[in-house]
Write an enzyme that holds these catalytic residues in place. Sequence first.
Site, PDB file in Angstrom:
ATOM      1  N   LEU A  59     -12.668  40.557 -13.262  1.00  6.68           N
ATOM      2  CA  LEU A  59     -12.942  39.158 -12.983  1.00  6.68           C
ATOM      3  C   LEU A  59     -11.829  38.310 -13.581  1.00  6.68           C
ATOM      4  O   LEU A  59     -11.401  38.544 -14.724  1.00  6.68           O
ATOM      5  CB  LEU A  59     -14.272  38.717 -13.589  1.00  6.68           C
ATOM      6  N   CYS A  60     -11.360  37.375 -12.806  1.00  4.61           N
ATOM      7  CA  CYS A  60     -10.465  36.335 -13.310  1.00  4.61           C
ATOM      8  C   CYS A  60     -10.854  35.052 -12.593  1.00  4.61           C
ATOM      9  O   CYS A  60     -11.833  35.026 -11.857  1.00  4.61           O
ATOM     10  CB  CYS A  60      -8.995  36.713 -13.123  1.00  4.61           C
ATOM     11  N   TRP A  61     -10.104  33.991 -12.796  1.00  2.00           N
ATOM     12  CA  TRP A  61     -10.530  32.708 -12.240  1.00  2.00           C
ATOM     13  C   TRP A  61     -10.790  32.801 -10.749  1.00  2.00           C
ATOM     14  O   TRP A  61     -11.821  32.379 -10.266  1.00  2.00           O
ATOM     15  CB  TRP A  61      -9.512  31.634 -12.558  1.00  2.00           C
ATOM     16  N   GLY A  63     -10.204  35.906  -9.007  1.00  2.00           N
ATOM     17  CA  GLY A  63     -10.403  37.316  -8.691  1.00  2.00           C
ATOM     18  C   GLY A  63      -9.176  37.931  -8.036  1.00  2.00           C
ATOM     19  O   GLY A  63      -9.005  39.146  -8.031  1.00  2.00           O
ATOM     20  N   LEU A 103     -14.632  34.543 -11.468  1.00  2.00           N
ATOM     21  CA  LEU A 103     -15.584  34.141 -12.495  1.00  2.00           C
ATOM     22  C   LEU A 103     -15.785  32.634 -12.501  1.00  2.00           C
ATOM     23  O   LEU A 103     -16.662  32.125 -13.189  1.00  2.00           O
ATOM     24  CB  LEU A 103     -15.166  34.659 -13.876  1.00  2.00           C
TER      25      LEU A 103
END
Length: 140
Positions: A59-61, A63, A103
């Site tokens: 997950l990242c800001w 994705g 996320l």
Amino acid sequence: MRVAYGADDANETTRAVRQALADRSIEVVDVTADRAWPDIGAAVGRAVIGGDADLGVVLCWTGTGTAIAANKVPGVRAALAWDPWIAAGARRWNDANVLAMSLKRLAPDVAVEVLTAFLDTTGPDPDEAANIARLGALDA
């Protein structure tokens, strides 16, 4: 089942995903450890390909970045999913082995639904075997 996990931030969505993994008694191999998102994506990919985990979740800001980083590891097929149908299709038709999610843009309950679809979809569709083999050949 073991799942490699990494996120470049923590919020309600990441906590819900972690809780969903715990609720399923899934062993989590957390690779986050104060790493930047490119390193997180790559570490999850290496854990999956190296056999330390069966599947991966990043997950990242958006994705997208962690998906790109994970896909740099030969053999990884990371898929960015934002709804359960996409996640199940990625497993079924692409034999995805890493799930990437935003996320920031996914509500916690939706992220859990996406995760559940990804984890509950077993094996690739046999009708897609030739196409999935072609994906593998692209790593060479």
